[in-house]
Write a protein that holds these residues in place. Structure first.
Motif, PDB file in Angstrom:
ATOM      1  N   ALA A  30     -50.354  10.684  71.312  1.00  0.00           N
ATOM      2  CA  ALA A  30     -50.250  10.861  73.260  1.00  0.00           C
ATOM      3  C   ALA A  30     -49.118  11.209  73.990  1.00  0.00           C
ATOM      4  CB  ALA A  30     -51.629  10.288  73.418  1.00  0.00           C
ATOM      5  N   SER A  31     -48.976  12.684  74.570  1.00  0.00           N
ATOM      6  CA  SER A  31     -47.934  12.660  75.089  1.00  0.00           C
ATOM      7  C   SER A  31     -48.498  13.529  76.333  1.00  0.00           C
ATOM      8  CB  SER A  31     -46.802  12.735  74.262  1.00  0.00           C
ATOM      9  OG  SER A  31     -45.076  13.505  75.525  1.00  0.00           O
ATOM     10  N   LYS A  32     -48.005  13.849  77.344  1.00  0.00           N
ATOM     11  CA  LYS A  32     -47.927  14.973  78.059  1.00  0.00           C
ATOM     12  C   LYS A  32     -47.167  16.000  78.366  1.00  0.00           C
ATOM     13  CE  LYS A  32     -44.838  13.702  81.990  1.00  0.00           C
ATOM     14  NZ  LYS A  32     -45.281  12.768  83.107  1.00  0.00           N
ATOM     15  N   ASN A  33     -46.813  15.902  76.869  1.00  0.00           N
ATOM     16  CA  ASN A  33     -45.993  16.756  76.287  1.00  0.00           C
ATOM     17  C   ASN A  33     -45.962  16.780  74.921  1.00  0.00           C
ATOM     18  OD1 ASN A  33     -45.067  19.312  78.757  1.00  0.00           O
ATOM     19  ND2 ASN A  33     -43.333  16.944  78.316  1.00  0.00           N
ATOM     20  N   PRO A  34     -47.481  16.972  74.024  1.00  0.00           N
ATOM     21  CA  PRO A  34     -47.374  17.140  72.854  1.00  0.00           C
ATOM     22  C   PRO A  34     -46.453  17.239  71.786  1.00  0.00           C
ATOM     23  CG  PRO A  34     -49.442  17.975  73.550  1.00  0.00           C
ATOM     24  CD  PRO A  34     -48.111  17.683  75.455  1.00  0.00           C
ATOM     25  N   THR A  35     -46.138  18.975  72.160  1.00  0.00           N
ATOM     26  CA  THR A  35     -45.686  19.669  71.563  1.00  0.00           C
ATOM     27  C   THR A  35     -43.805  19.319  71.131  1.00  0.00           C
ATOM     28  OG1 THR A  35     -44.706  21.203  73.120  1.00  0.00           O
ATOM     29  CG2 THR A  35     -46.523  21.995  72.121  1.00  0.00           C
ATOM     30  N   ASP A  36     -43.519  18.581  71.514  1.00  0.00           N
ATOM     31  CA  ASP A  36     -42.298  18.054  71.396  1.00  0.00           C
ATOM     32  C   ASP A  36     -41.617  16.478  71.164  1.00  0.00           C
ATOM     33  OD1 ASP A  36     -40.723  19.598  73.455  1.00  0.00           O
ATOM     34  OD2 ASP A  36     -41.107  18.466  75.540  1.00  0.00           O
ATOM     35  N   LEU A  62     -51.551  10.561  81.537  1.00  0.00           N
ATOM     36  CA  LEU A  62     -52.046   9.690  82.326  1.00  0.00           C
ATOM     37  C   LEU A  62     -52.680   9.697  84.067  1.00  0.00           C
ATOM     38  CD1 LEU A  62     -50.547   7.226  80.417  1.00  0.00           C
ATOM     39  CD2 LEU A  62     -52.918   7.189  80.084  1.00  0.00           C
ATOM     40  N   SER A  63     -51.971  11.196  84.247  1.00  0.00           N
ATOM     41  CA  SER A  63     -52.588  11.108  85.460  1.00  0.00           C
ATOM     42  C   SER A  63     -53.174  12.501  85.936  1.00  0.00           C
ATOM     43  CB  SER A  63     -51.059  11.953  85.879  1.00  0.00           C
ATOM     44  OG  SER A  63     -50.079  12.214  86.192  1.00  0.00           O
ATOM     45  N   ASN A  64     -53.631  12.961  84.633  1.00  0.00           N
ATOM     46  CA  ASN A  64     -54.038  14.300  84.312  1.00  0.00           C
ATOM     47  C   ASN A  64     -55.498  13.394  83.922  1.00  0.00           C
ATOM     48  OD1 ASN A  64     -55.703  16.676  84.789  1.00  0.00           O
ATOM     49  ND2 ASN A  64     -54.466  17.664  84.112  1.00  0.00           N
ATOM     50  N   PRO A  65     -57.295  13.751  84.515  1.00  0.00           N
ATOM     51  CA  PRO A  65     -58.141  13.199  83.409  1.00  0.00           C
ATOM     52  C   PRO A  65     -58.906  13.693  83.097  1.00  0.00           C
ATOM     53  CG  PRO A  65     -58.281  12.254  85.703  1.00  0.00           C
ATOM     54  CD  PRO A  65     -57.021  13.322  85.848  1.00  0.00           C
ATOM     55  N   SER A  85     -52.666   5.284  88.389  1.00  0.00           N
ATOM     56  CA  SER A  85     -53.503   6.390  89.216  1.00  0.00           C
ATOM     57  C   SER A  85     -54.583   6.621  88.909  1.00  0.00           C
ATOM     58  CB  SER A  85     -52.432   7.951  89.045  1.00  0.00           C
ATOM     59  OG  SER A  85     -52.263   8.120  87.571  1.00  0.00           O
ATOM     60  N   HIS A  86     -55.604   6.559  87.567  1.00  0.00           N
ATOM     61  CA  HIS A  86     -56.442   7.393  87.431  1.00  0.00           C
ATOM     62  C   HIS A  86     -56.662   5.873  86.052  1.00  0.00           C
ATOM     63  CE1 HIS A  86     -56.777  10.589  89.309  1.00  0.00           C
ATOM     64  NE2 HIS A  86     -55.437  11.358  88.780  1.00  0.00           N
ATOM     65  N   ILE A  87     -56.158   4.989  86.269  1.00  0.00           N
ATOM     66  CA  ILE A  87     -57.076   3.470  85.208  1.00  0.00           C
ATOM     67  C   ILE A  87     -58.616   3.628  85.406  1.00  0.00           C
ATOM     68  CG2 ILE A  87     -55.670   2.030  86.923  1.00  0.00           C
ATOM     69  CD1 ILE A  87     -56.087   2.245  82.773  1.00  0.00           C
ATOM     70  N   GLU A  88     -58.847   4.098  86.355  1.00  0.00           N
ATOM     71  CA  GLU A  88     -59.988   3.609  86.308  1.00  0.00           C
ATOM     72  C   GLU A  88     -61.049   4.781  85.606  1.00  0.00           C
ATOM     73  OE1 GLU A  88     -61.549   0.876  86.973  1.00  0.00           O
ATOM     74  OE2 GLU A  88     -60.344  -0.566  88.805  1.00  0.00           O
ATOM     75  N   THR A  89     -60.797   5.675  85.983  1.00  0.00           N
ATOM     76  CA  THR A  89     -61.327   6.989  84.503  1.00  0.00           C
ATOM     77  C   THR A  89     -60.921   7.002  83.731  1.00  0.00           C
ATOM     78  OG1 THR A  89     -60.720   8.366  86.975  1.00  0.00           O
ATOM     79  CG2 THR A  89     -61.726   9.434  84.521  1.00  0.00           C
ATOM     80  N   PHE A  90     -59.716   6.328  83.287  1.00  0.00           N
ATOM     81  CA  PHE A  90     -59.287   6.089  81.868  1.00  0.00           C
ATOM     82  C   PHE A  90     -60.071   5.398  80.889  1.00  0.00           C
ATOM     83  CE2 PHE A  90     -57.218   4.510  78.537  1.00  0.00           C
ATOM     84  CZ  PHE A  90     -56.871   5.794  77.344  1.00  0.00           C
TER      85      PHE A  90
END
Length: 295
Positions: A30-36, A62-65, A85-90
């Motif tokens: 997982a990555s926020k830029n998976p194409t890389d 991880l900053s985008n639920p 930033s969104h650990i509870e949601t994660f």
């Protein structure tokens, strides 16, 4: 078992991907830029060319639920970077997805008395506390990996060394416990694959307490090049780094270095206990990364 590895472009996570893949464990990068990402994959035995990777890749910022549900679907365990930033949601989404275990890449800085006020420690501490609360509710098992100084921090000196300039050090005699990134990855592999190791906090250090000056001397031996340094005042160092490090982080680093100026860093044998081998030395890391310091 399926393991989600967040932050898969990082040195620890990318090494962990290879370890899990080699062990035949299903893993999702997982990555926020998976194409890389370039996860390990198979090789066509006839042509010798690389075939399509057999590790799934997924977007997970991880900053985008909005990314969480797809990333967590069908996952049993997670290797998690400390993004508060969104650990509870994660954690809520992970519980719904059926995740049973989360191994957090935390930091030894959370052990300091002022961790909650320290900008470097605070984010790690916030995620640790959220995981502890989830574990207390019975939602998930939580394991905390708490490495000290990464050996890769020495790469910040590579620009000056390659250019033949002295490294500016505000505290040349400040001690650290540089740990090899592979040792952290192998420790993560152990806690993700051995259920008996889950649910604890592990302080991870390198095998030696070394000053910055001693680390530079080791780099000189590994590269065959001079690695001089120039002592500077904390304010001079802050000014030189102002374009790269926020002031609050710079102050936290300077305070930490000052606290270990002339004082050896505490060491643990946890890497050996988890992996079955002694922690790799900074000299080994320097030899493996010597080209990064050469012109």
């Amino acid at each position: 078992m399926t393991v989600l590895v967040t932050g898969s472009r990082g040195r620890v996570a990318s090494t962990l991907l290879g370890l899990l893949h080699s062990a035949g464990i299903k893993v999702r990068a997982a990555s926020k830029n998976p194409t890389d990402l370039s996860p390990p994959g198979g090789t066509d035995s006839d042509s010798g060319t690389r075939s399509a990777p057999d590790i799934d890749t997924v977007r997970c910022d991880l900053s985008n639920p909005a990314d969480f549900d797809a990333a967590l679907e069908g996952v049993d365990s997670v290797f998690l970077y400390a993004e508060p930033s969104h650990i509870e949601t994660f954690l809520a989404r992970a519980t719904v997805a059926g995740v049973r275990h989360i191994a957090l890449l935390s930091s030894s800085s959370v052990l300091a008395p002022d961790a909650a006020e320290n900008p470097i420690a605070a984010s790690h501490l916030a995620v640790e506390r959220a995981l502890e609360a989830a574990a207390a509710r019975g939602d998930v098992e939580a394991t905390h990996l708490q490495p000290g100084a990464f050996a890769t921090n020495a790469l910040q000196w590579s620009w000056a060394i390659r250019a033949g300039r002295p490294v500016e050090l505000p505290y040349p005699g400040s001690h650290g416990d540089p740990i090899h990134e592979r040792d952290v990855a192998e420790a993560a592999f152990a806690v993700l694959t051995e259920p008996r190791l889950r649910g604890s906090s592990y302080l991870l250090t390198g095998p030696e307490s070394l000053t910055f000056a001693e680390q530079l001397a080791i780099l000189a031996e590994a590269t065959g090049r001079p690695t001089p340094y120039t002592p500077v005042t904390p304010e001079q160092w802050k000014t030189s780094m102002s374009a790269h490090i926020p002031e609050t982080f710079a102050d936290a680093l300077l305070s930490y270095w000052a606290s270990y100026d002339g004082r050896p860093a505490p060491l643990s044998r946890t890497v050996e206990e988890l992996t079955g081998h002694p922690a790799r030395t900074f000299a080994q890391w320097a030899t493996e990364h010597a080209e990064a310091f050469r012109p």
